[in-house]
Design a protein around this motif. Structure first.
Motif, short mmCIF file in Angstrom:
data_model
loop_
_atom_site.label_atom_id
_atom_site.label_comp_id
_atom_site.label_asym_id
_atom_site.label_seq_id
_atom_site.Cartn_x
_atom_site.Cartn_y
_atom_site.Cartn_z
N ILE A 167 73.56 -17.23 9.51
CA ILE A 167 73.24 -17.56 10.91
C ILE A 167 74.46 -18.13 11.62
O ILE A 167 74.75 -17.76 12.75
N LEU A 168 75.18 -19.02 10.95
CA LEU A 168 76.26 -19.77 11.59
C LEU A 168 77.63 -19.10 11.50
O LEU A 168 78.50 -19.37 12.32
N ARG A 169 77.83 -18.32 10.47
CA ARG A 169 79.14 -17.71 10.21
C ARG A 169 80.22 -18.79 10.03
O ARG A 169 81.35 -18.65 10.46
N ASP A 170 79.81 -19.89 9.41
CA ASP A 170 80.73 -21.01 9.16
C ASP A 170 80.19 -21.75 7.93
O ASP A 170 79.21 -22.47 8.01
N ARG A 171 80.83 -21.51 6.79
CA ARG A 171 80.31 -22.03 5.52
C ARG A 171 80.25 -23.56 5.50
O ARG A 171 79.29 -24.14 4.98
N ASP A 196 76.62 -28.43 5.68
CA ASP A 196 76.10 -29.61 6.38
C ASP A 196 74.64 -29.41 6.79
O ASP A 196 73.83 -30.35 6.70
N VAL A 197 74.30 -28.22 7.22
CA VAL A 197 72.92 -27.92 7.64
C VAL A 197 71.98 -28.05 6.45
O VAL A 197 70.90 -28.65 6.56
N VAL A 198 72.37 -27.52 5.30
CA VAL A 198 71.52 -27.61 4.10
C VAL A 198 71.35 -29.06 3.68
O VAL A 198 70.25 -29.49 3.32
N GLN A 199 72.42 -29.82 3.76
CA GLN A 199 72.35 -31.25 3.42
C GLN A 199 71.36 -31.96 4.35
O GLN A 199 70.52 -32.73 3.90
N TRP A 248 67.76 -31.03 3.56
CA TRP A 248 67.29 -31.73 2.36
C TRP A 248 66.88 -33.15 2.71
O TRP A 248 65.84 -33.63 2.27
N GLU A 249 67.69 -33.83 3.51
CA GLU A 249 67.36 -35.20 3.92
C GLU A 249 66.05 -35.23 4.71
O GLU A 249 65.22 -36.13 4.53
N ARG A 250 65.85 -34.26 5.58
CA ARG A 250 64.62 -34.22 6.38
C ARG A 250 63.40 -33.96 5.51
O ARG A 250 62.34 -34.55 5.71
N ILE A 251 63.53 -33.07 4.55
CA ILE A 251 62.41 -32.77 3.66
C ILE A 251 62.05 -34.00 2.84
O ILE A 251 60.87 -34.31 2.65
N GLN A 252 63.05 -34.73 2.37
CA GLN A 252 62.77 -35.94 1.62
C GLN A 252 62.00 -36.93 2.48
O GLN A 252 61.08 -37.60 1.99
N SER A 253 62.35 -37.02 3.72
CA SER A 253 61.65 -37.92 4.63
C SER A 253 60.19 -37.50 4.79
O SER A 253 59.29 -38.33 4.76
N VAL A 254 59.93 -36.22 4.93
CA VAL A 254 58.57 -35.71 5.08
C VAL A 254 57.78 -35.94 3.79
O VAL A 254 56.61 -36.33 3.83
N VAL A 256 66.15 -25.19 7.35
CA VAL A 256 67.54 -24.70 7.38
C VAL A 256 67.72 -23.74 8.55
O VAL A 256 68.70 -23.83 9.29
N GLN A 257 66.79 -22.83 8.72
CA GLN A 257 66.89 -21.86 9.82
C GLN A 257 66.90 -22.57 11.17
O GLN A 257 67.74 -22.28 12.03
N ASN A 258 65.97 -23.50 11.37
CA ASN A 258 65.89 -24.21 12.65
C ASN A 258 67.15 -25.01 12.92
O ASN A 258 67.69 -24.99 14.04
N LEU A 259 67.64 -25.71 11.92
CA LEU A 259 68.86 -26.50 12.10
C LEU A 259 70.07 -25.61 12.38
O LEU A 259 70.91 -25.94 13.22
N ALA A 260 70.14 -24.50 11.68
CA ALA A 260 71.27 -23.58 11.88
C ALA A 260 71.23 -22.99 13.29
O ALA A 260 72.27 -22.90 13.97
N LEU A 261 70.04 -22.60 13.74
CA LEU A 261 69.92 -22.05 15.09
C LEU A 261 70.24 -23.11 16.15
O LEU A 261 70.93 -22.81 17.14
N ASP A 262 69.75 -24.33 15.93
CA ASP A 262 70.08 -25.43 16.85
C ASP A 262 71.58 -25.66 16.88
O ASP A 262 72.18 -25.83 17.95
N ASN A 263 72.20 -25.66 15.72
CA ASN A 263 73.64 -25.88 15.61
C ASN A 263 74.40 -24.78 16.36
O ASN A 263 75.35 -25.06 17.09
#
Length: 183
Positions: free
Chosen positions: A37-41, A46-49, A52-58, A75-82
């Motif tokens: 999605i981002l074309r930037d590894r 950072d998005v995956v990290q 993970w933090e958000r899922i732990q919170s939920v 991950v998809q939502n964060l990547a698209l937002d980014n």
């Protein structure tokens, strides 16, 4: 090419560490997915990290029925937002930030919440003292100074992937110590 979340099997997991095990097992695939999605590894890491933090919170408040699918969705939502944010920033030319202090609500915590937060902070500080120096430094740079994994990797002369692993291990250690306190 990454497999979309709809194509993966996700079993309901009710354990406290389900996001941690999913993170460890699927991190590379999740990063690949975000990178598509981002074309930037580095940003994908950072998005995956953050996912993970958000899922732990939920997970602290409820059981997630399909945690892997949920992980991919975040991950998809964060990547698209980014990606949208980067696009907006690229379109701006010399704009200034508006003063948002009037719009911030007064959300001063209650005394019992302050006491609980201080206790958790004490445990986190203790647990960080137990970490190896490089792991502690990577975690501090990421969590306290807010540096991106790419920036931390450059500063510590490490790969972004290894830096990501150090930050994740440091956070997992601190979370385990916190979960022992709550038990």
């Amino acid at each position: 090419m990454s497999v979309r979340p709809e194509q993966r099997q996700a079993n309901p997991v009710s354990s406290e560490h389900s996001s941690t095990s999913l993170y460890e097992m699927h991190r590379t695939a999740l990063v690949d997915y975000a990178n598509n999605i981002l074309r930037d590894r580095a940003r994908a890491e950072d998005v995956v990290q953050e996912a993970w933090e958000r899922i732990q919170s939920v997970e602290r408040t409820r059981i997630i029925n399909e945690p892997l699918r949920y992980f991919y969705r975040i991950v998809q939502n964060l990547a698209l937002d980014n990606r949208r944010i980067r696009k907006r920033e690229a379109q701006r030319s010399g704009g200034t930030l508006t003063d948002i202090s009037d719009k911030i609500a007064d959300d001063t915590p209650k005394p019992d919440a302050i006491a609980a937060a201080r206790e958790e902070f004490r445990i986190v500080i203790e647990s960080m003292g137990e970490l190896p120096e490089r792991t502690r430094m990577a975690l501090l740079l990421h969590s306290v100074e807010g540096l991106k994994l790419r920036e931390i990797a450059e500063r510590l002369e490490l790969s972004v992937t290894y830096t990501h692993q150090l930050v994740a291990k440091g956070k997992m250690h601190c979370l385990r110590r916190l979960s022992r306190k709550r038990s």
